[in-house]
Design a protein around this motif. Structure first.
Motif, short mmCIF file in Angstrom:
data_model
loop_
_atom_site.label_atom_id
_atom_site.label_comp_id
_atom_site.label_asym_id
_atom_site.label_seq_id
_atom_site.Cartn_x
_atom_site.Cartn_y
_atom_site.Cartn_z
N ILE A 120 0.85 -1.24 0.01
CA ILE A 120 -0.10 0.14 -0.08
C ILE A 120 0.89 1.21 -0.17
N LYS A 121 0.45 2.13 -0.84
CA LYS A 121 1.14 3.46 -1.16
C LYS A 121 0.56 4.36 -0.48
N LYS A 131 10.17 13.35 7.12
CA LYS A 131 11.55 13.30 7.81
C LYS A 131 11.81 12.36 8.73
N TYR A 132 10.46 12.04 9.41
CA TYR A 132 10.68 10.98 10.39
C TYR A 132 10.33 9.59 10.01
N ILE A 133 10.08 9.40 8.72
CA ILE A 133 9.69 8.07 8.22
C ILE A 133 11.08 7.61 7.18
N ILE A 134 11.31 6.45 7.42
CA ILE A 134 12.65 6.06 7.16
C ILE A 134 12.11 4.40 6.65
N PRO A 135 12.83 3.91 5.54
CA PRO A 135 12.92 2.57 5.15
C PRO A 135 13.33 1.47 6.17
N ILE A 148 7.88 0.25 7.48
CA ILE A 148 7.89 0.91 6.09
C ILE A 148 8.77 0.37 5.00
N ILE A 149 8.63 0.18 3.70
CA ILE A 149 9.15 -0.34 2.86
C ILE A 149 10.05 0.50 2.10
N ASP A 150 9.30 1.75 1.48
CA ASP A 150 9.95 2.58 0.77
C ASP A 150 9.61 3.94 1.01
N VAL A 151 10.44 4.94 0.79
CA VAL A 151 10.08 6.35 1.21
C VAL A 151 10.43 7.31 -0.02
N ASN A 152 9.55 8.24 -0.25
CA ASN A 152 9.98 9.37 -1.21
C ASN A 152 9.99 10.55 -0.36
N ASP A 153 10.88 11.11 -0.16
CA ASP A 153 10.96 12.68 0.67
C ASP A 153 10.49 13.69 0.03
#
Length: 225
Positions: A120-121, A131-135, A148-153
């Protein structure tokens, strides 16, 4: 304090935007039913049971701040909600440190099956929290502890994956593209940011910070040689 491991799924059975009852206090309230299993040791004032409860239901009051930051004001009678009691001593801590204090919401922008798993994206309503969310880090979505799997800042979106067991025990898979979910980022990241920011910037412009003091000491030492 919670772990983000959902114990039970309840059902919204009443919504009052202006609850004038003794427990409603003249504000917005929700009554959650089908949850006898988690009320066996509940007490008035507990994190899960704020105002009133009986054998199989409890009522919560929603403050204006809660309505602004969460999706609870969008719930309808019949909707399902994740339920977890506050953590107690002597249990295995299977999730992560969850306060139950929602930071913002996120909108589902895609759902992609992968075997018996579901990717789910989601896009943050408030991009500043990216900024607080990391792979491979933790996040709480509708009270559920997830990885979390992937992150696009740059675009403030992230992806998570639900295994088959999780899909069967939380409300998240019931949501559709365009629906919102409550987001609580890992509080440890916020603490680290505040500590490091204070060290680098200082408490005020006059006081300077740790980095500035290191530079000054280096400059002074070079001037003495």
């Amino acid at each position: 304090m919670f772990t983000g491991i959902v114990e039970h799924v309840g059902t919204v059975i009443e919504i009052h935007e202006l609850d004038k009852s003794a427990s409603g206090g003249g504000g917005w309230s929700l009554k959650i039913g089908d949850c006898e299993v988690i009320l066996t040791d509940a007490h008035l004032g507990d994190s899960i049971s704020v105002n009133e409860f009986e054998k199989s239901w409890f009522k919560i009051g929603l403050a204006p701040e809660t309505l602004r930051r969460t999706n609870l004001g969008e719930l309808k009678v019949g909707d399902k909600v994740n339920l977890e009691r506050a953590v107690s001593a002597g249990i295995r801590f299977g999730g992560h440190f969850v306060q139950g204090h929602v930071d913002t919401t996120a909108t589902i922008i895609s759902k992609t099956p992968d075997g018996n798993s579901l990717y789910i994206k989601m896009a943050l309503t408030d991009p500043s929290y990216i900024k607080y969310i990391i792979p491979k880090g933790y996040i709480s979505i509708d009270g559920t502890s997830l990885t979390i799997i992937d992150v696009n800042d740059a675009e403030a979106w992230f992806t998570i994956m639900l295994v088959a067991y999780t899909q069967e025990h939380v409300i998240f898979p019931l949501k559709e593209i365009g629906d919102k979910a409550n987001i609580e980022v890992d509080m440890l990241g916020k603490y680290v940011e505040k500590i490091v920011s204070g060290m680098l910037k200082g408490d005020s412009e006059e006081a300077g910070g740790y980095l500035e003091s290191i530079v000054r000491k280096y400059v002074d030492s070079r001037g003495k040689t």
